[in-house]
Design a protein around this motif. Structure first.
Motif, PDB file in Angstrom:
ATOM      1  N   ALA A  59      -7.107  -0.538   2.069  1.00 36.66           N
ATOM      2  CA  ALA A  59      -6.297   0.178   3.233  1.00 36.66           C
ATOM      3  C   ALA A  59      -6.955  -0.431   4.496  1.00 36.66           C
ATOM      4  CB  ALA A  59      -6.356   1.579   3.053  1.00 36.66           C
TER       5      ALA A  59
ATOM      6  N   LEU B 168      -7.248   3.329  -3.686  1.00 33.05           N
ATOM      7  CA  LEU B 168      -6.393   2.617  -2.766  1.00 33.05           C
ATOM      8  C   LEU B 168      -6.913   2.645  -1.588  1.00 33.05           C
ATOM      9  CD1 LEU B 168      -2.958   4.487  -3.600  1.00 33.05           C
ATOM     10  CD2 LEU B 168      -3.721   2.324  -4.170  1.00 33.05           C
TER      11      LEU B 168
ATOM     12  N   LEU C 169       0.827  -1.325  -0.091  1.00 38.63           N
ATOM     13  CA  LEU C 169      -0.057  -0.069   0.085  1.00 38.63           C
ATOM     14  C   LEU C 169       0.849   1.213   0.045  1.00 38.63           C
ATOM     15  CD1 LEU C 169      -2.720   1.304   0.170  1.00 38.63           C
ATOM     16  CD2 LEU C 169      -2.797   0.947   2.609  1.00 38.63           C
TER      17      LEU C 169
END
Length: 257
Positions: free
Chosen positions: A72, A68, A6
């Motif tokens: 997460a 994203l 990430l």
């Protein structure tokens, strides 16, 4: 997605969108302080730029973060984009040109252009974020931290964290947050070291009465995602009031920047 993957995606997004405008991306918060937990923490980072990004760049950046964030931690991502002249020399309250956290996801999803246009201003919290970045931050990409972030005056850091606590340390829906924030503020005033909320709670335990320790142990358990049985509300508020007294007793004379 792993934390490492990430972070790599966050770095790549900023490099792709901002290009030569980008000075660097810097992780702070629980991940930098060594107490990150996937189910309890967000990923905090600051982005530093030479000048304000264009509207198209802002929209591309937030759109990328929204994508994203699906991979997460549950608490999501939190970031502010700062111009170099806000950090070197340091300005307080600190100006930012773009901000995102999970609480803004509905608005950013509903009207990306409007969100990006409106999301700028000043934020006292940034003094605390930059302080942690300078002490413990991780460089995702870009220049070394101490080359681009000037030191935050202690008066500004203290005002930042005390503003977060509030004038009366009133307990909200998450009493652990306020109690542990008070502990780390007290610790900072004692020895000048910046700690996470967990580190501040553990520091305070040996300095508290039995009843107060029960409150902080419950707060630590809750914050670590363990089963926590909190004392009655009046006991928690009494502990918060006592901690606030310790903080006020130790405040230096320069705490109003």
């Amino acid at each position: 997605m792993t934390v490492e993957a990430l972070l790599d995606s966050i770095r790549q997004l900023h490099q792709d969108v901002l290009g030569q405008l980008l000075i660097g991306c810097y992780v702070h918060g629980s991940l930098a302080l060594g107490c990150f937990q996937w189910n309890r923490s967000d990923i905090d980072f600051l982005t530093l730029v030479h000048a304000q990004p264009s509207p198209a760049q802002k929209e591309a950046l937030i759109a990328g973060l929204l994508r994203l964030e699906l991979s997460a931690p549950p608490k999501g991502l939190e970031t502010s984009v700062l111009c170099q002249d806000a950090c070197m020399p340091f300005q307080y309250p600190t100006p930012f040109v773009l901000h995102y956290s999970r609480m803004h996801r509905p608005q950013a999803t509903r009207d990306l252009a409007g969100y990006c246009k409106a999301m700028h201003g000043v934020d006292k919290d940034l003094a605390a974020h930059i302080t942690v970045t300078r002490q413990s931050g991780l460089v995702l990409c870009g220049k070394p931290i101490h080359e681009v972030f000037a030191a935050v005056p202690p008066a500004c850091y203290l005002d930042s964290i005390l503003t977060d606590i509030g004038p009366d340390a009133t307990l909200d829906s998450d009493p652990a947050y306020t109690l542990l924030n008070l502990c780390r503020t007290w610790a900072y005033l004692d020895d000048g070291l910046v700690r996470s909320k967990l580190q501040g709670g553990h520091w305070a335990l040996s300095r508290l009465s039995k009843d107060q320790s029960e409150c902080i142990r419950a707060a630590l358990a809750h914050y670590e995602g363990r089963c926590a049985t909190f004392p009655p509300r009046h006991a928690l508020q009494s502990c918060a009031a006592w901690l606030l007294t310790q903080v006020r007793k130790n405040l230096p004379v320069y705490t109003s920047p």
